[in-house]
Write an enzyme that holds these catalytic residues in place. Structure first.
Site, PDB file in Angstrom:
ATOM      1  N   GLY A  91      73.559 -15.684  40.089  1.00 12.99           N
ATOM      2  CA  GLY A  91      74.981 -15.383  40.107  1.00 12.99           C
ATOM      3  C   GLY A  91      75.524 -15.128  38.727  1.00 12.99           C
ATOM      4  O   GLY A  91      75.116 -15.766  37.762  1.00 12.99           O
ATOM      5  N   GLY A  92      76.414 -14.167  38.631  1.00 13.36           N
ATOM      6  CA  GLY A  92      77.065 -13.878  37.357  1.00 13.36           C
ATOM      7  C   GLY A  92      76.054 -13.663  36.251  1.00 13.36           C
ATOM      8  O   GLY A  92      75.195 -12.792  36.342  1.00 13.36           O
ATOM      9  N   GLU A  93      76.147 -14.487  35.245  1.00 13.71           N
ATOM     10  CA  GLU A  93      75.232 -14.421  34.106  1.00 13.71           C
ATOM     11  C   GLU A  93      74.200 -15.537  34.158  1.00 13.71           C
ATOM     12  O   GLU A  93      73.620 -15.893  33.136  1.00 13.71           O
ATOM     13  CB  GLU A  93      76.026 -14.505  32.804  1.00 13.71           C
ATOM     14  N   GLU A  94      73.975 -16.103  35.327  1.00 10.40           N
ATOM     15  CA  GLU A  94      73.052 -17.229  35.468  1.00 10.40           C
ATOM     16  C   GLU A  94      71.761 -16.799  36.154  1.00 10.40           C
ATOM     17  O   GLU A  94      71.770 -16.079  37.146  1.00 10.40           O
ATOM     18  CB  GLU A  94      73.697 -18.363  36.255  1.00 10.40           C
TER      19      GLU A  94
END
Length: 106
Positions: free
Chosen positions: A15-18
């Site tokens: 998710g996102g930048e993870e």
């Protein structure tokens, strides 16, 4: 970064930048060593963009799968908690997750 991984390791965006990396058959000490090597490699890397040289860092939370975990998401939740602790403690660092998450306040 792929040179740090073994064929048995799994990587995915969560998710996102993870991102999550599952290191199979790896003890806590080796997982922390891997995370530090990854963090160092990231901070030593540069990216050219529109005439500028960009640098970046990573904050990493490390957790191990425990015998009492009912789902893999239990370990991911602990790793996420370690990630946020790494960010709170100054970023560009590795934090080992606690074996149990703190209980939410009532």
């Amino acid at each position: 970064f792929s040179t740090l991984l073994r064929q048995v390791d799994l990587v995915g965006r969560i998710g996102g930048e993870e991102f999550a990396i599952i290191l199979t058959a790896t003890d806590e000490s080796r997982a922390l060593h891997f995370a530090e090597r990854l963090r160092h490699r990231a901070s030593a890397s540069t990216v050219a963009h529109e005439g500028a040289t960009l640098r970046f860092t990573v904050s990493i939370g490390v957790a191990r799968l425990l015998p009492d975990d009912e789902r893999a998401e239990d370990a991911l939740a602990r790793a996420d908690h370690g990630l946020y602790r790494a960010k709170q403690n100054g970023r560009n660092r590795v934090e080992m997750a606690e074996t149990a998450l703190p209980c939410p306040s009532s």
